[in-house]
Design a protein around this motif. Structure first.
Motif, PDB file in Angstrom:
ATOM      1  N   VAL A 213       1.173  -1.372   0.277  1.00 58.49           N
ATOM      2  CA  VAL A 213      -0.220  -0.370  -0.197  1.00 58.49           C
ATOM      3  C   VAL A 213       1.354   1.268   0.106  1.00 58.49           C
ATOM      4  N   GLY A 214       0.710   1.760  -1.338  1.00 62.56           N
ATOM      5  CA  GLY A 214       1.697   3.001  -1.119  1.00 62.56           C
ATOM      6  C   GLY A 214       1.256   4.061  -0.870  1.00 62.56           C
ATOM      7  N   ILE A 215       1.869   5.054   0.439  1.00 66.75           N
ATOM      8  CA  ILE A 215       0.397   6.311   0.751  1.00 66.75           C
ATOM      9  C   ILE A 215       1.738   7.505   0.578  1.00 66.75           C
ATOM     10  N   GLY A 216       0.442   8.264  -0.557  1.00 68.94           N
ATOM     11  CA  GLY A 216       0.518   9.893  -0.120  1.00 68.94           C
ATOM     12  C   GLY A 216       0.844  10.054  -2.406  1.00 68.94           C
ATOM     13  N   ASN A 217       1.678  10.982  -2.234  1.00 65.51           N
ATOM     14  CA  ASN A 217       2.106  10.951  -3.585  1.00 65.51           C
ATOM     15  C   ASN A 217       3.476  11.148  -4.177  1.00 65.51           C
TER      16      ASN A 217
ATOM     17  N   LEU B  70       5.301  -5.132  -9.965  1.00 70.32           N
ATOM     18  CA  LEU B  70       5.689  -5.968  -9.146  1.00 70.32           C
ATOM     19  C   LEU B  70       4.069  -6.953  -8.791  1.00 70.32           C
ATOM     20  N   ASP B  71       2.471  -5.930  -8.965  1.00 70.24           N
ATOM     21  CA  ASP B  71       2.197  -6.681  -9.669  1.00 70.24           C
ATOM     22  C   ASP B  71       1.227  -7.452 -11.046  1.00 70.24           C
ATOM     23  N   THR B  72       2.013  -7.078 -11.557  1.00 70.17           N
ATOM     24  CA  THR B  72       1.924  -7.983 -13.545  1.00 70.17           C
ATOM     25  C   THR B  72       3.342  -8.624 -13.452  1.00 70.17           C
ATOM     26  N   LEU B  73       4.552  -8.937 -12.311  1.00 69.38           N
ATOM     27  CA  LEU B  73       5.377 -10.012 -12.445  1.00 69.38           C
ATOM     28  C   LEU B  73       5.281 -11.036 -13.523  1.00 69.38           C
TER      29      LEU B  73
ATOM     30  N   VAL C 162       4.096 -18.605  -9.682  1.00 70.20           N
ATOM     31  CA  VAL C 162       3.552 -19.642 -10.161  1.00 70.20           C
ATOM     32  C   VAL C 162       2.749 -19.531  -9.375  1.00 70.20           C
ATOM     33  N   VAL C 163       1.866 -18.741  -9.320  1.00 73.05           N
ATOM     34  CA  VAL C 163       0.799 -18.110  -8.537  1.00 73.05           C
ATOM     35  C   VAL C 163       0.810 -16.293  -8.518  1.00 73.05           C
ATOM     36  N   ASP C 164       0.315 -15.322  -8.610  1.00 73.44           N
ATOM     37  CA  ASP C 164       0.120 -14.029  -8.685  1.00 73.44           C
ATOM     38  C   ASP C 164      -0.240 -13.450  -6.848  1.00 73.44           C
ATOM     39  N   ASN C 165       1.092 -13.754  -6.230  1.00 76.31           N
ATOM     40  CA  ASN C 165       1.403 -13.190  -5.107  1.00 76.31           C
ATOM     41  C   ASN C 165       1.734 -11.946  -4.209  1.00 76.31           C
ATOM     42  N   THR C 166       1.516 -10.987  -4.957  1.00 80.97           N
ATOM     43  CA  THR C 166       1.803  -9.596  -5.272  1.00 80.97           C
ATOM     44  C   THR C 166       0.687  -8.519  -5.413  1.00 80.97           C
ATOM     45  N   ASN C 167       0.416  -7.934  -4.811  1.00 76.46           N
ATOM     46  CA  ASN C 167      -0.794  -6.787  -5.158  1.00 76.46           C
ATOM     47  C   ASN C 167      -0.515  -5.495  -4.627  1.00 76.46           C
ATOM     48  N   SER C 168      -0.590  -3.877  -5.819  1.00 78.00           N
ATOM     49  CA  SER C 168      -0.071  -2.705  -5.142  1.00 78.00           C
ATOM     50  C   SER C 168      -1.224  -1.635  -4.905  1.00 78.00           C
ATOM     51  N   LEU C 169      -1.491  -1.090  -4.731  1.00 76.43           N
ATOM     52  CA  LEU C 169      -3.047  -0.004  -4.500  1.00 76.43           C
ATOM     53  C   LEU C 169      -2.393   0.795  -3.376  1.00 76.43           C
TER      54      LEU C 169
END
Length: 84
Positions: free
Chosen positions: A49-53, A62-65, A69-76
């Motif tokens: 979770v990125g906070i700020g600008n 990393l979210d689309t790496l 094996v599985v998509d183990n990362t998400n970014s917001l």
């Protein structure tokens, strides 16, 4: 991240997956990419979770790496956290 993997995969394995949330205001090291890739077959999911600008392009990548094996990362990104 290595400590998290050691705890949830080696020291205290569980039949339940671990959901790890990192809150970041910028300045993420690119050395975490191999850890993300290597842990994609483990029961660990990484939420960034990125906070700020700040520039969170790397976390978004990393979210689309590819090659996991599985998509183990998400970014917001939350630009104005005080509005929530």
């Amino acid at each position: 991240m290595k400590d998290v993997l050691r705890k949830y995969v080696t020291e205290e394995p569980s039949s339940y997956p671990a959901f790890i949330v990192f809150i970041n205001d910028g300045g993420c090291k690119k050395s975490i990419k191999p850890i993300i890739e290597a842990s994609s077959d483990k029961p660990v999911f990484w939420q960034f979770v990125g906070i700020g600008n700040g520039n969170f392009d790397f976390l978004n990548q990393l979210d689309t790496l590819e090659g996991r094996v599985v998509d183990n990362t998400n970014s917001l990104q939350i630009e104005e956290i005080d509005r929530i």
